[in-house]
Design a protein around this motif. Structure first.
Motif, short mmCIF file in Angstrom:
data_model
loop_
_atom_site.label_atom_id
_atom_site.label_comp_id
_atom_site.label_asym_id
_atom_site.label_seq_id
_atom_site.Cartn_x
_atom_site.Cartn_y
_atom_site.Cartn_z
N GLU A 2 0.83 -1.19 0.00
CA GLU A 2 0.00 0.00 0.00
C GLU A 2 0.87 1.26 0.00
OE1 GLU A 2 -3.27 1.54 3.02
OE2 GLU A 2 -3.74 -0.42 2.15
N GLY A 106 -3.55 0.26 -3.93
CA GLY A 106 -4.75 0.68 -3.23
C GLY A 106 -5.09 2.15 -3.36
N SER A 109 -8.49 2.92 -5.57
CA SER A 109 -9.69 2.46 -4.86
C SER A 109 -10.08 3.45 -3.76
CB SER A 109 -9.48 1.08 -4.24
OG SER A 109 -9.42 0.10 -5.24
N LYS A 110 -9.09 3.92 -3.01
CA LYS A 110 -9.37 4.88 -1.94
C LYS A 110 -9.74 6.25 -2.51
CE LYS A 110 -6.66 2.54 1.53
NZ LYS A 110 -5.39 2.47 2.23
N ILE A 112 -11.22 6.78 -5.35
CA ILE A 112 -12.59 6.63 -5.87
C ILE A 112 -13.59 6.74 -4.72
CG2 ILE A 112 -14.21 4.93 -6.85
CD1 ILE A 112 -12.54 6.38 -8.96
N ALA A 113 -13.27 6.17 -3.56
CA ALA A 113 -14.17 6.28 -2.41
C ALA A 113 -14.40 7.74 -2.04
CB ALA A 113 -13.60 5.50 -1.22
N SER A 139 -10.02 -2.34 -13.43
CA SER A 139 -11.10 -1.37 -13.26
C SER A 139 -12.34 -2.02 -12.68
CB SER A 139 -11.43 -0.69 -14.59
OG SER A 139 -12.39 0.32 -14.41
N GLN A 141 -12.38 -4.55 -10.66
CA GLN A 141 -12.10 -4.80 -9.24
C GLN A 141 -12.29 -3.53 -8.42
OE1 GLN A 141 -12.51 -8.21 -9.34
NE2 GLN A 141 -11.42 -7.87 -7.46
N ILE A 142 -11.88 -2.40 -8.97
CA ILE A 142 -12.05 -1.12 -8.26
C ILE A 142 -13.54 -0.84 -8.05
CG2 ILE A 142 -11.80 1.39 -8.50
CD1 ILE A 142 -9.02 0.65 -9.87
N LYS A 145 -14.78 -3.28 -5.34
CA LYS A 145 -14.26 -2.92 -4.01
C LYS A 145 -15.04 -1.75 -3.42
CE LYS A 145 -9.44 -4.28 -4.52
NZ LYS A 145 -8.07 -3.79 -4.70
N ASN A 146 -15.57 -0.90 -4.27
CA ASN A 146 -16.33 0.27 -3.83
C ASN A 146 -17.84 0.01 -3.84
OD1 ASN A 146 -14.58 2.71 -3.18
ND2 ASN A 146 -13.59 1.86 -4.98
#
Length: 179
Positions: A2, A106, A109-110, A112-113, A139, A141-142, A145-146
């Motif tokens: 990370e 990571g 993903s974060k 995007i959150a 993409s 998976q992202i 994950k969200n």
């Protein structure tokens, strides 16, 4: 592994040269999924025009742009956008990529959150969607994950850099699912 030493930056803090460098460093791997961005950033002049155009889109509130900045080097390492904002239906689309040297850490993903929160809280959207190439597993998976849900496949919905129409996976996230 990370990497947490990054921040989201806004378009007013972006210099076209650093955005050009981000595109140039990733051109070959993003050309299939970002043909418009790549074709609009072929040199410094066209990249400056692209950033200026996107600044106007933000002023008109028809799109928003976020840039992931490495705090250790101050370099741009990612790009996230909100497009197809429909205030009547309260939905919008996200798109994104991360520099090849920062994949799998990571970051996106974060980031995007954070952008999802912006869409629901600031833009007052009810739905956010992501369209991905059927072969863009990263993409997908992202999105998953969200907490996006695969809603289906849209046939021949996306024209790639070669002008060929491709199927895409459509992922959606409702505000009621996000809470």
């Amino acid at each position: 592994m990370e990497f947490s030493n990054w921040k989201l930056d806004k378009i007013e803090n972006i210099h076209f040269k650093e955005f050009f460098d981000l595109i140039e460093n990733n051109r070959n791997r993003i050309i299939k999924t970002f043909p418009v961005t790549v074709s609009n950033c072929i040199d410094l002049k066209s990249t400056e025009e692209f950033i200026t155009k996107n600044s106007q889109i933000e002023i008109e509130k028809t799109g928003c742009y976020f840039y992931v900045r490495n705090l250790e080097t101050n370099c741009l390492i990612g790009y996230i956008g909100i497009k197809k904002i429909d205030y009547h239906i309260s939905k919008c689309e996200l798109f994104y990529f991360i520099d090849k040297d920062f994949e799998g850490k990571g970051i996106i993903s974060k980031a995007i959150a954070d952008v999802i929160d912006f869409c629901f809280q600031d833009l007052k959207m009810n739905k956010i969607f992501i369209c991905t190439s059927k072969i863009n597993f990263g993409s997908q998976q992202i999105a998953l994950k969200n907490r996006f849900v695969l809603e289906g496949t849209l046939r021949e919905e996306f024209k790639n850099h070669e002008g060929v129409l491709e199927d895409i996976n459509y992922y959606g996230l409702l505000k009621s699912d996000f809470k």
